[in-house]
Design an enzyme around this catalytic site. Structure first.
Site, PDB file in Angstrom:
ATOM      1  N   ASP A 174       0.845  -1.201   0.000  1.00 15.44           N
ATOM      2  CA  ASP A 174       0.000   0.000   0.000  1.00 15.44           C
ATOM      3  C   ASP A 174       0.878   1.247   0.000  1.00 15.44           C
ATOM      4  OD1 ASP A 174      -2.308   1.482  -0.077  1.00 15.44           O
ATOM      5  OD2 ASP A 174      -2.717   1.344   2.076  1.00 15.44           O
TER       6      ASP A 174
ATOM      7  N   LYS B  63       1.900   4.686  -1.092  1.00 16.18           N
ATOM      8  CA  LYS B  63       1.228   5.842  -1.674  1.00 16.18           C
ATOM      9  C   LYS B  63       1.650   7.084  -0.896  1.00 16.18           C
ATOM     10  CE  LYS B  63      -2.882   4.999   1.188  1.00 16.18           C
ATOM     11  NZ  LYS B  63      -4.357   4.824   1.183  1.00 16.18           N
TER      12      LYS B  63
ATOM     13  N   ASN C 118       0.813   7.512   2.885  1.00 18.32           N
ATOM     14  CA  ASN C 118       1.520   6.707   3.881  1.00 18.32           C
ATOM     15  C   ASN C 118       2.975   7.124   4.059  1.00 18.32           C
ATOM     16  OD1 ASN C 118      -0.727   5.182   4.478  1.00 18.32           O
ATOM     17  ND2 ASN C 118      -0.272   3.601   2.978  1.00 18.32           N
TER      18      ASN C 118
ATOM     19  N   ASP D 210       1.631   2.798   8.064  1.00 13.49           N
ATOM     20  CA  ASP D 210       0.487   1.969   7.673  1.00 13.49           C
ATOM     21  C   ASP D 210       0.916   0.630   7.087  1.00 13.49           C
ATOM     22  OD1 ASP D 210      -1.926   0.904   7.077  1.00 13.49           O
ATOM     23  OD2 ASP D 210      -2.627   2.556   5.829  1.00 13.49           O
TER      24      ASP D 210
ATOM     25  N   THR E 287      -4.489   0.906  -2.554  1.00 14.41           N
ATOM     26  CA  THR E 287      -5.279   2.041  -3.034  1.00 14.41           C
ATOM     27  C   THR E 287      -5.280   2.015  -4.563  1.00 14.41           C
ATOM     28  OG1 THR E 287      -4.588   3.270  -1.080  1.00 14.41           O
ATOM     29  CG2 THR E 287      -5.539   4.541  -2.899  1.00 14.41           C
TER      30      THR E 287
END
Length: 410
Positions: A84, A86, A89, A102, A123
């Site tokens: 994840d 992105k 984070n 995260d 995401t």
């Protein structure tokens, strides 16, 4: 889900504290699991990107990408993939350096360096095609290359101000990612953008077999985009953006969209108790040993961790057998640890007593307030009755006066 909870905690406990969020405590109650981490007053990279509609200046993007690569590589070095990656984070500490957060989607890599997962994570704008393909075909697997794709999507957004496969709906975004060869392109205006940046992004938004990062960290360290980066001293350099903050709890650098904590507290989502009510006895066993306390002096303080058996210094299997036959446990505890435990117990007892006293005071105050409210309610009822009576008397007098006037007129 249990695996993800466990692996999130393991990464936070064992990860490189220089590049990932600092965990101080992990614990649980009847409803939730808790992870207590540092608060990073600098906000996140997405909030910072919102201040640059057309993307970061090249030197700024290159610096953050270098730190993001180091952070992601530190997770891979532990034998995990993040899944994840992105801008949201990527947190900024008070000095402006990147800290990765995260880890709820983390998975531990198998011996062959891959994972298999048919659950949607991550995401949409930053997902790699191999993760999407694995959702349809459960026989497919993937490895660290999915995180490097996400770095490529982040790089695109940092240079151009928007993700490479943005669409009005999630389905459209997924479609563009799966058919990225048809949809991936650069904006027509490329002024002041170094050609190495285009090469770097293209080397990540590509087939997994030839993707940058497959050869490890050196793939990035030797790329021309980072020719001016001193990888060993990244943390010693002054970042291109120093967050402004008033105090350690300032939230102005975050774009707060919603209060998720309030949603959780008011009953949103499933709790451990919800699961336990409909599950066999022992549903909470996967969380045995979940508790953790960070120690500044570097000593292990991981309660329930098999490495130190709840921090008890058991000398051997024979010692364990002696203990099982009733020998005094205190003789097998490290003296300093025993003293620490006693102090901690005393502190807890004092805190409990203080809390009990406070609760008693609050209860007494509550009873007094309830009594006063009752008296006020009674007084209010009496006043309402008197007002109603006066209004009725007033109407009667007005009616009598009107009748007298009518009689005089006649």
């Amino acid at each position: 889900m249990v695996a993800c909870f466990r692996e999130e905690r393991e990464v936070l406990v064992n990860g490189d504290k220089k590049w990932i969020t600092q965990l101080h405590f992990a614990f649980q109650d009847d409803n939730y699991l808790y992870l207590v981490m540092d608060y990073y007053v600098g906000g996140d990279l997405l909030s910072l990107l919102s201040k640059f509609p057309d993307g970061f200046p090249p030197h700024m993007a290159i610096f953050y990408l270098a730190e993001m690569i180091m952070a992601v590589n530190s997770v891979h070095s532990l034998g995990y993939i993040h899944r994840d990656i992105k801008p949201d984070n990527m947190l900024l500490n008070r000095s402006g350096h990147i800290v990765l957060g995260d880890f709820g989607s983390c998975l531990k890599l198998r011996q062959d360096g891959t994972v298999s997962c048919s659950v949607a994570v991550g995401t949409p704008d930053y997902l790699s095609p191999e993760i999407l393909l694995a959702l349809e075909d459960h026989t497919l697997s993937y490895g660290v290359e999915c995180d490097w794709w996400s770095i490529g999507a982040c790089a695109y957004e940092m240079f151009f101000g928007h993700p490479p496969f943005y669409a009005e709906s999630v389905v459209e975004t997924y479609g563009k990612i799966l058919h990225y060869k048809e949809h991936f392109n650069f904006p027509s205006s490329l002024e002041d953008l170094p050609p190495e940046a285009l090469d770097f992004i293209s080397a990540l938004i590509c087939d997994r077999e030839s993707r940058l990062g497959i050869g490890g960290l050196q793939d990035f360290q030797t790329h021309l985009l980072f020719a001016e980066i001193d990888w060993d001293r990244l943390r010693d350099f002054t970042p291109p953006f120093i967050p402004e903050a008033v105090g350690a709890t300032d939230t102005s650098n975050f774009d707060v969209v919603e209060d998720r904590l309030s949603e959780m507290v008011t009953g949103g989502g499933e709790t451990i108790s919800d699961v336990g009510d409909s599950s066999p006895l022992g549903v909470n066993l996967p969380f045995v040993g979940y508790s953790y306390t960070f120690r500044e002096d570097g000593r292990d303080h991981v309660w329930g961790n098999l490495r130190n058996a709840c921090a008890c210094k058991l000398r051997s299997n024979s010692d364990l057998q002696k203990l099982s036959h009733g020998e005094n446990l205190e003789s097998h505890l490290d003296p300093s640890l025993l003293s620490e435990l006693r102090n901690a117990l005393q502190t807890e007892i004092e805190a409990r007593d203080a809390l009990s006293s406070e609760i008693s005071l609050l209860q007494a105050a509550n009873q007094s307030l309830a009594s006063r409210l009752y008296e006020a309610d009674q007084l209010n009822s009496e006043l309402q009755s008197k007002i109603h009576l006066l209004e009725q008397q007033l109407k009667d007098r007005e009616r009598s006066r009107e009748e007298e006037e009518e009689e005089r007129d006649t």
